[in-house]
Enzyme design. Structure first.
Site, PDB file in Angstrom:
ATOM      1  N   ASP A 166      -0.141   0.408   2.330  1.00  0.00           N
ATOM      2  CA  ASP A 166       0.260   0.964   3.612  1.00  0.00           C
ATOM      3  C   ASP A 166      -0.745   0.477   4.658  1.00  0.00           C
ATOM      4  OD1 ASP A 166       1.707   2.437   1.666  1.00  0.00           O
ATOM      5  OD2 ASP A 166       1.872   4.161   3.009  1.00  0.00           O
ATOM      6  N   LYS A 230       6.958   2.461   8.634  1.00  0.00           N
ATOM      7  CA  LYS A 230       6.452   3.827   8.475  1.00  0.00           C
ATOM      8  C   LYS A 230       6.016   4.375   9.823  1.00  0.00           C
ATOM      9  CE  LYS A 230       2.613   6.195   6.063  1.00  0.00           C
ATOM     10  NZ  LYS A 230       1.516   6.017   5.066  1.00  0.00           N
ATOM     11  N   LYS A 266       9.738   5.127   6.008  1.00  0.00           N
ATOM     12  CA  LYS A 266       8.888   6.219   5.539  1.00  0.00           C
ATOM     13  C   LYS A 266       8.390   7.043   6.725  1.00  0.00           C
ATOM     14  CE  LYS A 266       4.540   7.223   3.084  1.00  0.00           C
ATOM     15  NZ  LYS A 266       3.414   6.653   2.296  1.00  0.00           N
TER      16      LYS A 266
END
Length: 330
Positions: A166, A230, A266
């Site tokens: 991430d 995300k 996400k």
């Protein structure tokens, strides 16, 4: 419950984005800027109104039970604190594998998410389970570091066994309009992930100021080869919201329509209750459909959400709420 299904598309080869219908737009800074600023402007009132409307959908008992199990299977169970210890990470891994030790029918979570130095510990804790290990990297959460430092961070995480990385974008560069710098950095991080780790690109939507910027960041991340886009780090005041997640879902839908490439979404930060999670699942179902209702394509970045999902799950099964000691406190 669908778990970590194989991807039907390939976003890159060796970290380099593959050719697709939009490849030419990243040929230069000017073409990239022209493309991003040529995206349709976001109708903020319409976006927020649709997100609010979808959030009022009623979920009945059978559908709610399915939604709870699906949400559990989509959780990236997360601990990102300076006080994290190996013992805490091992406990988190055990909880990810067996969220409710008293009920073996409870699905495992999708992943545990930790800092790079805790990846090896997390891998040991979830070994043989199918639960993935995600690692934040690239000088998380601020992203304020030289590129070689960020790439070293990624390589450390991947070499320790991270299944997913991430990363955070350079919001300063993005807000200054230096889109090619952000694009090149994502491409470099994707290459550092190699073939063993999927890449989630974090925009920190609360710092991007406008919905138009969130739409541009979404397309920029996807053009650079993100496997997931995300919302947030969870470390700022404004994190995932139904509106910004809806906007990103629309972006991945439209990107697949133009390129044939599917990208996950996400939302992270601020999603704490089962009611919240169900609202987001309704957004997914109504915006992109069944193809994204799987933890290979949709995740919740959360720490406390799982506890409420487990309590609501037991309520459906037994007709009563558990005591406060039913679930572990993260």
């Amino acid at each position: 419950m669908p778990t970590n299904a194989p991807s039907p598309t390939a976003e890159s080869v060796g970290g380099t984005p593959i050719a697709h219908a939009l490849t030419d737009v990243t040929a230069s800074d000017s073409t990239l800027r022209r493309f991003l600023h040529g995206l349709p402007g976001v109708d903020a009132v319409g976006l927020e109104g649709r997100a609010a409307s979808l959030g009022t959908r009623s979920i009945k008992t059978t559908a709610k039970a399915y939604a709870i199990d699906l949400a559990i299977s989509m959780v990236d169970l997360t601990t990102l604190e300076g006080a994290d210890t190996p013992g805490k990470v091992r406990a988190l891994g055990a909880k990810a594998v067996h969220p409710d030790p008293t009920d073996p029918t409870t699905p495992a979570t999708a992943a545990v998410c930790v800092y790079p130095d805790m990846v090896a510990t997390a891998k040991e804790a979830v070994a043989g389970s199918g639960v993935k290990v995600a690692s934040v990297a690239t000088a998380f959460p601020a992203g304020r570091a030289a590129l070689d430092v960020k790439l070293a961070d990624v390589r450390d995480a991947v070499s320790a066994g991270a299944d997913e990385v991430d990363m955070v974008i350079d919001r300063g560069a993005f807000l200054a309009g230096n889109y090619m710098k952000v694009y090149d950095e994502i491409v470099a991080v994707k290459e550092a992930c190699g073939t063993s780790a999927r890449l989630k690109v974090i925009f920190e939507t609360g710092e991007l100021s406008t919905y138009d910027n969130i739409r541009r960041a979404s397309w920029l991340g996807m053009l650079a080869g993100a496997d997931f886009i995300k919302t947030s780090t969870g470390k700022v005041a404004v994190n995932a919201t139904p509106a910004n997640t809806l906007l990103m879902l629309e972006a991945v839908r439209d990107f697949r329509a133009q390129t044939g490439i599917q990208v996950g979404v996400k939302p992270a930060g601020g999603i704490r209750t089962t009611k919240d999670a169900v609202k987001f699942l309704v957004l997914v179902n109504e915006t992109v459909g069944d193809d994204w209702l799987d933890n290979h394509w949709f995740r919740f970045g959360a720490s406390s959400l799982l506890n409420d999902l487990l309590m609501q799950r037991q309520k459906l099964a037994t007709g009563r709420y558990s005591g406060p000691d039913y679930v572990t406190v993260d």
